[in-house]
Scaffold this motif. Structure first.
Motif, mmCIF file in Angstrom:
data_model
loop_
_atom_site.group_PDB
_atom_site.id
_atom_site.type_symbol
_atom_site.label_atom_id
_atom_site.label_comp_id
_atom_site.label_asym_id
_atom_site.label_seq_id
_atom_site.Cartn_x
_atom_site.Cartn_y
_atom_site.Cartn_z
ATOM 1 N N LYS A 126 36.482 44.314 48.110
ATOM 2 C CA LYS A 126 35.333 44.043 48.978
ATOM 3 C C LYS A 126 35.683 42.931 49.963
ATOM 4 O O LYS A 126 36.093 41.842 49.564
ATOM 5 N N ILE A 127 35.524 43.210 51.257
ATOM 6 C CA ILE A 127 35.806 42.230 52.294
ATOM 7 C C ILE A 127 34.498 41.560 52.741
ATOM 8 O O ILE A 127 33.522 42.246 53.045
ATOM 9 N N GLU A 128 34.489 40.229 52.756
ATOM 10 C CA GLU A 128 33.319 39.461 53.196
ATOM 11 C C GLU A 128 33.760 38.352 54.143
ATOM 12 O O GLU A 128 34.905 37.893 54.099
ATOM 13 N N SER A 129 32.833 37.928 54.976
ATOM 14 C CA SER A 129 33.029 36.752 55.836
ATOM 15 C C SER A 129 32.061 35.670 55.387
ATOM 16 O O SER A 129 30.842 35.898 55.323
ATOM 17 N N ILE A 156 37.994 37.971 45.291
ATOM 18 C CA ILE A 156 38.867 38.100 44.119
ATOM 19 C C ILE A 156 38.520 37.018 43.108
ATOM 20 O O ILE A 156 37.744 36.109 43.383
ATOM 21 N N THR A 157 39.119 37.132 41.927
ATOM 22 C CA THR A 157 39.186 35.990 41.011
ATOM 23 C C THR A 157 40.649 35.628 40.840
ATOM 24 O O THR A 157 41.518 36.504 40.796
ATOM 25 N N SER A 158 40.900 34.325 40.769
ATOM 26 C CA SER A 158 42.277 33.844 40.631
ATOM 27 C C SER A 158 42.762 34.028 39.200
ATOM 28 O O SER A 158 42.002 34.433 38.309
ATOM 29 N N LYS A 159 44.029 33.693 38.971
ATOM 30 C CA LYS A 159 44.596 33.789 37.618
ATOM 31 C C LYS A 159 43.915 32.828 36.650
ATOM 32 O O LYS A 159 44.013 32.986 35.439
ATOM 33 N N ARG A 160 43.216 31.839 37.214
ATOM 34 C CA ARG A 160 42.445 30.912 36.376
ATOM 35 C C ARG A 160 40.977 31.315 36.280
ATOM 36 O O ARG A 160 40.158 30.607 35.698
ATOM 37 N N GLY A 161 40.632 32.447 36.893
ATOM 38 C CA GLY A 161 39.264 32.946 36.811
ATOM 39 C C GLY A 161 38.332 32.388 37.862
ATOM 40 O O GLY A 161 37.118 32.612 37.805
ATOM 41 N N GLU A 162 38.876 31.693 38.882
ATOM 42 C CA GLU A 162 38.041 31.095 39.926
ATOM 43 C C GLU A 162 37.683 32.135 40.977
ATOM 44 O O GLU A 162 38.554 32.744 41.598
ATOM 45 N N LEU A 163 36.382 32.355 41.186
ATOM 46 C CA LEU A 163 35.932 33.264 42.235
ATOM 47 C C LEU A 163 36.389 32.725 43.581
ATOM 48 O O LEU A 163 36.189 31.546 43.892
ATOM 49 N N SER A 164 37.003 33.585 44.401
ATOM 50 C CA SER A 164 37.641 33.115 45.630
ATOM 51 C C SER A 164 37.556 34.169 46.725
ATOM 52 O O SER A 164 37.265 35.342 46.469
ATOM 53 N N ILE A 165 37.820 33.723 47.930
ATOM 54 C CA ILE A 165 38.077 34.612 49.062
ATOM 55 C C ILE A 165 39.561 34.509 49.384
ATOM 56 O O ILE A 165 40.074 33.413 49.654
ATOM 57 N N LEU A 166 40.260 35.629 49.336
ATOM 58 C CA LEU A 166 41.669 35.667 49.727
ATOM 59 C C LEU A 166 41.697 36.031 51.210
ATOM 60 O O LEU A 166 41.459 37.176 51.593
ATOM 61 N N ALA A 167 41.969 35.022 52.041
ATOM 62 C CA ALA A 167 41.754 35.157 53.477
ATOM 63 C C ALA A 167 42.742 36.100 54.138
ATOM 64 O O ALA A 167 43.935 36.079 53.835
ATOM 65 N N ASN A 168 42.228 36.921 55.066
ATOM 66 C CA ASN A 168 43.112 37.616 55.998
ATOM 67 C C ASN A 168 42.915 37.110 57.425
ATOM 68 O O ASN A 168 43.673 37.458 58.323
ATOM 69 N N SER A 169 41.874 36.243 57.626
ATOM 70 C CA SER A 169 41.689 35.556 58.902
ATOM 71 C C SER A 169 40.689 34.421 58.701
ATOM 72 O O SER A 169 39.966 34.381 57.703
#
Length: 498
Positions: free
Chosen positions: A57-60, A121-134
């Motif tokens: 899912k892509i979000e801004s 996404i969630t990180s390897k530590r379980g942190e909810l995150s946005i993996l940026a593409n811009s």
């Protein structure tokens, strides 16, 4: 603004970054940026997402950068929205590209507002995150935020509330508490079929309270005007006209001292009920306060900022003003005690007596000196001197006092209620006496308002009235001083650059 060479290093560097952004054709303050959801909505939607998951899912999102860690091929930042919700943003070389990654590292500072678009996404530590593409810069902060280990002083918090709201969760919580309380007050009034009205802030004659007014001048009318000290006399006109249950949430202005419970500009709720009296006003006030406490805390037990709890539930205690004075001075004081009697008591207590004080005023000063600090819980202090209550009906049974109470919570006055004086002949006599006091130099005395008296002469029904400070209600709910419950209290201008 000082020359750039004279600016502190942090400010100079940030201005140089702004220039660099503009020089490469970028925007430091764009008209809009991408935003598809809030951080709170994102956290609510994905609160149960498992560890190390890519949703596709892509979000801004947008937020203020409050933490930033720049490493080689992977950078991290924490973004915070206005309500305090935070979310991690991740910037990887393979997703965002080398050029954008270098711009992020070089141009983005703590405090900047940014828009980040990427996969949830969630990180390897379980942190909810946005993996940026811009990402986009939404606003460049030219001043740094305060450092975490150096809390803002109270003075700085008041002067720069915008910074206070950014860095301190309590400030954001307090700002959001007020509208919750306002909604509760209106809902309580609406449930009792009161009508909300608006009355003038600019008045030809000040009245409705014993207070020194602010004076101004109207060019259009070529006349002096006063900022209102209270809406009372206009609300009572409403009752004469048949609006039998009215209230107003208003701004009042009193040209007096400022301290932990007084502000020259303040919010107040004032209400009048035809065929009510000081007892029905006490019941209404208790309901208003208890409903507000429940709206904020879910209970009549309120939790103050320092961890203390205060129970505002149940029926509240009552005490006679003159009994409280008698207990405080160790001898019997009554409404019939003379000015000379009270002066002797005041001298023993070390109270400096103003020669302009009338008997009732001196009695109230003695009460303030010996009794107020002992009033800890919600308590109604009843039966004030008649000579200091020019708009209040005389007590139906006890000579020398008015049917007036003050509500004290934790030692400060929160509200005051009355059985209102509705006899226009007696009211005229009272206002004439006030005018005489004013002529002798009493800056708080009321004027002789002929239009108000004319309204009364058309027939004013028996009624109860009440006024309560909204800022003080917030004080009762939070335990804070008045400058913390007002978002932008009046302060003297700063003499230097903060």
């Amino acid at each position: 603004m000082a020359d750039e060479d004279d600016l502190p290093e942090q400010l100079r560097i940030r201005r140089q970054k702004r220039e660099a952004i503009l020089s490469r054709g970028g925007q430091a303050y764009p008209v809009s940026v991408a935003r598809t959801t809030s951080l709170k909505n994102l956290r609510d939607t994905y609160k149960d997402l498992a560890i190390d998951v890519a949703t596709g899912k892509i979000e801004s999102i947008t937020g203020r950068v409050i933490f930033k860690r720049d490493t080689g091929k992977l950078c991290f930042a924490n973004l915070r929205e206005g309500d305090g919700t935070e979310l991690q943003a991740m910037f990887s070389l393979d997703k965002i590209g080398e050029a954008q990654l270098e711009i992020w590292k070089a141009e983005i500072d703590l405090g900047d507002l940014v828009s980040v678009t990427g996969e949830v996404i969630t990180s390897k530590r379980g942190e909810l995150s946005i993996l940026a593409n811009s990402f986009e810069l939404a606003a460049k902060a030219l001043r740094p935020l305060p450092v975490d280990h150096k809390p803002l002083s109270e003075e700085t918090r008041v002067r720069m509330r915008y910074v206070d709201l950014i860095v301190r969760p309590e400030a954001r919580s307090n700002a959001r508490m007020r509208p919750t309380v306002m909604r509760s007050l209106r809902e309580t009034f609406n449930s009792r079929e009161f009508i909300e009205v608006e009355t003038p802030m600019l008045q030809v004659m000040h009245g409705g309270a014993a207070a020194r007014p602010f004076k101004t001048f109207s060019n259009a009318y070529d006349m002096d005007l006063f900022l209102r000290i209270a809406p009372e006399l206009f609300l009572k006109r409403c009752v004469v006209g048949g609006l039998e249950k009215v209230f107003e949430i208003n701004r009042n202005f009193r040209n007096e001292g400022a301290d932990s419970s007084h502000s020259p500009e303040f919010a107040m709720i004032e209400t009048y009920e035809a065929y009510g009296d000081w007892n029905t006003m006490a019941d209404l006030t208790r309901t208003l306060v208890q409903d507000a406490a429940k709206a904020v805390f879910g209970s009549h037990v309120v939790k103050h900022h320092d961890g203390r709890e205060l129970d505002l539930g149940g029926k509240w205690a009552e005490i006679s003003l003159f009994d409280a004075i008698s207990d405080g001075v160790g001898e019997k004081v009554t409404p019939q005690s003379t000015l000379d009697d009270l002066k002797k008591i005041a001298t023993k207590l070390g109270i400096k007596v103003d020669p302009k004080w009338i008997t009732g005023k001196l009695a109230e000063e003695i009460f303030e000196h010996v009794a107020v600090d002992k009033l800890k819980g919600p308590i109604f202090v009843k039966g004030y001197p008649i000579d200091t209550s020019p708009l209040v009906r005389a007590h139906r049974d006890v000579a020398g006092i008015a049917e007036k109470w003050d509500l004290y919570v934790e030692g400060f006055e929160l509200a005051t209620g009355y059985s209102e004086l509705v006899d226009p002949v007696i009211q005229r006599d009272r206002l004439v006496e006030q005018a005489k006091l004013g002529a002798k130099g009493d800056l708080e005395a009321m004027g002789l308002d002929e239009d108000f008296l004319r309204a009364m002469e058309h027939g004013m029904p028996p009624m109860g009235g009440m006024g309560m400070g909204v800022d003080r209600l917030l004080m009762a709910l939070t335990g804070l001083g008045i400058r913390e419950t007002i978002l932008f209290p009046l302060v003297k201008p700063s003499t230097g650059d903060e």
